[in-house]
Design a protein around this motif. Structure first.
Motif, PDB file in Angstrom:
ATOM      1  N   THR A  14     -95.019  47.960 116.008  1.00  0.00           N
ATOM      2  CA  THR A  14     -94.385  47.321 117.171  1.00  0.00           C
ATOM      3  C   THR A  14     -93.566  46.119 116.747  1.00  0.00           C
ATOM      4  OG1 THR A  14     -95.994  45.704 117.702  1.00  0.00           O
ATOM      5  CG2 THR A  14     -96.409  48.115 118.647  1.00  0.00           C
ATOM      6  N   GLY A  15     -92.410  45.602 117.636  1.00  0.00           N
ATOM      7  CA  GLY A  15     -91.800  44.479 117.287  1.00  0.00           C
ATOM      8  C   GLY A  15     -92.579  43.292 117.116  1.00  0.00           C
ATOM      9  N   ALA A  16     -93.703  43.108 117.935  1.00  0.00           N
ATOM     10  CA  ALA A  16     -94.603  42.077 117.759  1.00  0.00           C
ATOM     11  C   ALA A  16     -95.184  42.159 116.191  1.00  0.00           C
ATOM     12  CB  ALA A  16     -95.604  41.842 118.811  1.00  0.00           C
ATOM     13  N   GLU A  17     -95.575  43.085 115.813  1.00  0.00           N
ATOM     14  CA  GLU A  17     -96.246  43.384 114.401  1.00  0.00           C
ATOM     15  C   GLU A  17     -95.193  43.070 113.337  1.00  0.00           C
ATOM     16  OE1 GLU A  17     -99.945  46.415 115.158  1.00  0.00           O
ATOM     17  OE2 GLU A  17     -97.803  47.257 115.065  1.00  0.00           O
ATOM     18  N   THR A  18     -94.216  43.392 113.647  1.00  0.00           N
ATOM     19  CA  THR A  18     -93.022  43.384 112.529  1.00  0.00           C
ATOM     20  C   THR A  18     -92.891  41.711 112.437  1.00  0.00           C
ATOM     21  OG1 THR A  18     -92.173  45.374 112.993  1.00  0.00           O
ATOM     22  CG2 THR A  18     -90.841  43.921 111.895  1.00  0.00           C
ATOM     23  N   ALA A  19     -92.466  41.091 113.702  1.00  0.00           N
ATOM     24  CA  ALA A  19     -92.209  39.711 113.657  1.00  0.00           C
ATOM     25  C   ALA A  19     -93.549  38.871 113.034  1.00  0.00           C
ATOM     26  CB  ALA A  19     -92.015  39.337 115.147  1.00  0.00           C
ATOM     27  N   LEU A  20     -94.591  39.332 113.123  1.00  0.00           N
ATOM     28  CA  LEU A  20     -95.852  38.686 112.691  1.00  0.00           C
ATOM     29  C   LEU A  20     -95.554  38.894 111.223  1.00  0.00           C
ATOM     30  CD1 LEU A  20     -98.430  37.002 113.030  1.00  0.00           C
ATOM     31  CD2 LEU A  20     -99.325  39.263 113.546  1.00  0.00           C
ATOM     32  N   ALA A  21     -95.343  39.981 110.689  1.00  0.00           N
ATOM     33  CA  ALA A  21     -95.246  40.282 109.299  1.00  0.00           C
ATOM     34  C   ALA A  21     -94.416  39.531 108.575  1.00  0.00           C
ATOM     35  CB  ALA A  21     -95.277  41.647 108.880  1.00  0.00           C
ATOM     36  N   ASP A  22     -93.262  39.164 109.347  1.00  0.00           N
ATOM     37  CA  ASP A  22     -92.124  38.488 108.779  1.00  0.00           C
ATOM     38  C   ASP A  22     -92.148  36.808 109.304  1.00  0.00           C
ATOM     39  OD1 ASP A  22     -91.114  40.840 107.805  1.00  0.00           O
ATOM     40  OD2 ASP A  22     -89.742  41.183 109.491  1.00  0.00           O
ATOM     41  N   SER A  23     -93.126  36.469 109.567  1.00  0.00           N
ATOM     42  CA  SER A  23     -93.381  34.896 110.098  1.00  0.00           C
ATOM     43  C   SER A  23     -93.779  34.213 108.933  1.00  0.00           C
ATOM     44  CB  SER A  23     -94.209  34.832 111.084  1.00  0.00           C
ATOM     45  OG  SER A  23     -94.378  33.710 111.609  1.00  0.00           O
ATOM     46  N   TRP A  24     -93.190  33.180 108.709  1.00  0.00           N
ATOM     47  CA  TRP A  24     -93.498  32.274 107.535  1.00  0.00           C
ATOM     48  C   TRP A  24     -93.666  30.641 107.954  1.00  0.00           C
ATOM     49  CZ3 TRP A  24     -94.407  33.513 102.364  1.00  0.00           C
ATOM     50  CH2 TRP A  24     -94.476  34.634 102.227  1.00  0.00           C
ATOM     51  N   ARG A  25     -94.053  29.951 107.372  1.00  0.00           N
ATOM     52  CA  ARG A  25     -94.266  28.418 107.804  1.00  0.00           C
ATOM     53  C   ARG A  25     -93.614  27.548 106.856  1.00  0.00           C
ATOM     54  NH1 ARG A  25    -100.625  28.671 109.263  1.00  0.00           N
ATOM     55  NH2 ARG A  25    -100.690  28.958 107.174  1.00  0.00           N
ATOM     56  N   VAL A  26     -92.871  26.602 107.135  1.00  0.00           N
ATOM     57  CA  VAL A  26     -92.379  25.365 105.997  1.00  0.00           C
ATOM     58  C   VAL A  26     -93.344  24.352 106.241  1.00  0.00           C
ATOM     59  CG1 VAL A  26     -90.514  23.654 105.342  1.00  0.00           C
ATOM     60  CG2 VAL A  26     -90.025  26.184 106.145  1.00  0.00           C
ATOM     61  N   VAL A  27     -94.014  24.016 104.962  1.00  0.00           N
ATOM     62  CA  VAL A  27     -94.883  22.870 105.119  1.00  0.00           C
ATOM     63  C   VAL A  27     -94.584  21.907 104.254  1.00  0.00           C
ATOM     64  CG1 VAL A  27     -97.503  22.422 104.572  1.00  0.00           C
ATOM     65  CG2 VAL A  27     -96.865  24.717 105.503  1.00  0.00           C
ATOM     66  N   VAL A  28     -94.488  20.521 104.622  1.00  0.00           N
ATOM     67  CA  VAL A  28     -94.197  19.356 103.820  1.00  0.00           C
ATOM     68  C   VAL A  28     -95.464  18.907 103.502  1.00  0.00           C
ATOM     69  CG1 VAL A  28     -92.985  17.271 104.020  1.00  0.00           C
ATOM     70  CG2 VAL A  28     -91.807  18.941 105.186  1.00  0.00           C
ATOM     71  N   LEU A  29     -95.496  18.604 102.314  1.00  0.00           N
ATOM     72  CA  LEU A  29     -96.515  17.964 101.732  1.00  0.00           C
ATOM     73  C   LEU A  29     -96.404  16.524 101.467  1.00  0.00           C
ATOM     74  CD1 LEU A  29     -97.616  20.772  98.863  1.00  0.00           C
ATOM     75  CD2 LEU A  29     -98.401  20.438 101.154  1.00  0.00           C
ATOM     76  N   ASN A  30     -97.568  15.615 101.536  1.00  0.00           N
ATOM     77  CA  ASN A  30     -97.524  14.128 101.237  1.00  0.00           C
ATOM     78  C   ASN A  30     -97.252  13.979  99.755  1.00  0.00           C
ATOM     79  OD1 ASN A  30     -97.603  11.335 102.092  1.00  0.00           O
ATOM     80  ND2 ASN A  30     -99.918  11.371 101.599  1.00  0.00           N
ATOM     81  N   ASP A  31     -96.299  13.060  99.499  1.00  0.00           N
ATOM     82  CA  ASP A  31     -96.130  12.215  98.313  1.00  0.00           C
ATOM     83  C   ASP A  31     -96.074  10.767  98.153  1.00  0.00           C
ATOM     84  OD1 ASP A  31     -93.349  11.059  98.544  1.00  0.00           O
ATOM     85  OD2 ASP A  31     -92.723  13.173  99.049  1.00  0.00           O
ATOM     86  N   PRO A  32     -96.504  10.277  97.074  1.00  0.00           N
ATOM     87  CA  PRO A  32     -96.349   8.771  97.157  1.00  0.00           C
ATOM     88  C   PRO A  32     -95.118   8.110  96.914  1.00  0.00           C
ATOM     89  CG  PRO A  32     -97.179   9.500  94.942  1.00  0.00           C
ATOM     90  CD  PRO A  32     -96.834  10.954  95.805  1.00  0.00           C
TER      91      PRO A  32
END
Length: 99
Positions: A14-32
């Motif tokens: 379904t469209g929802a399953e396809t959207a979920l499969a194509d869903s990504w996160r951009v995560v910013v990590l801490n740095d000093p």
């Protein structure tokens, strides 16, 4: 008496399953290296966050070591990660498995 095995047909995504499969996160990590004010500035410029949203994500990075700053399709996630790298922030991509 003869029995036949049940016929199964492949399930269409379904469209929802396809959207979920194509869903990504951009995560910013801490740095000093980067100042907190600089990180807020970058979030405002790259994502168009208002001051409060940018500050909330910056504090999450600072206190928890990471913050999910964007969710969506992989190509756009890669573009955001690349842009953040150009601003000298550490960013990674993760599959968005929680939506």
């Amino acid at each position: 008496m003869t029995t036949t095995a049940p016929v199964t047909t492949p399930k269409e995504k379904t469209g929802a399953e396809t959207a979920l499969a194509d869903s990504w996160r951009v995560v910013v990590l801490n740095d000093p290296v980067n100042l907190m004010s600089y990180v807020v500035l970058v979030f405002r410029k790259v994502f168009g966050f208002d001051e409060a949203t940018a500050r909330r994500h910056m504090l999450e990075v600072h206190e928890r070591g990471r913050s999910v700053v964007w969710r969506g399709v992989r190509e756009q996630a890669e573009a955001y990660a690349y842009t953040l790298h150009e601003w000298h922030l550490t960013a990674i991509l993760e599959r968005n498995e929680t939506d």
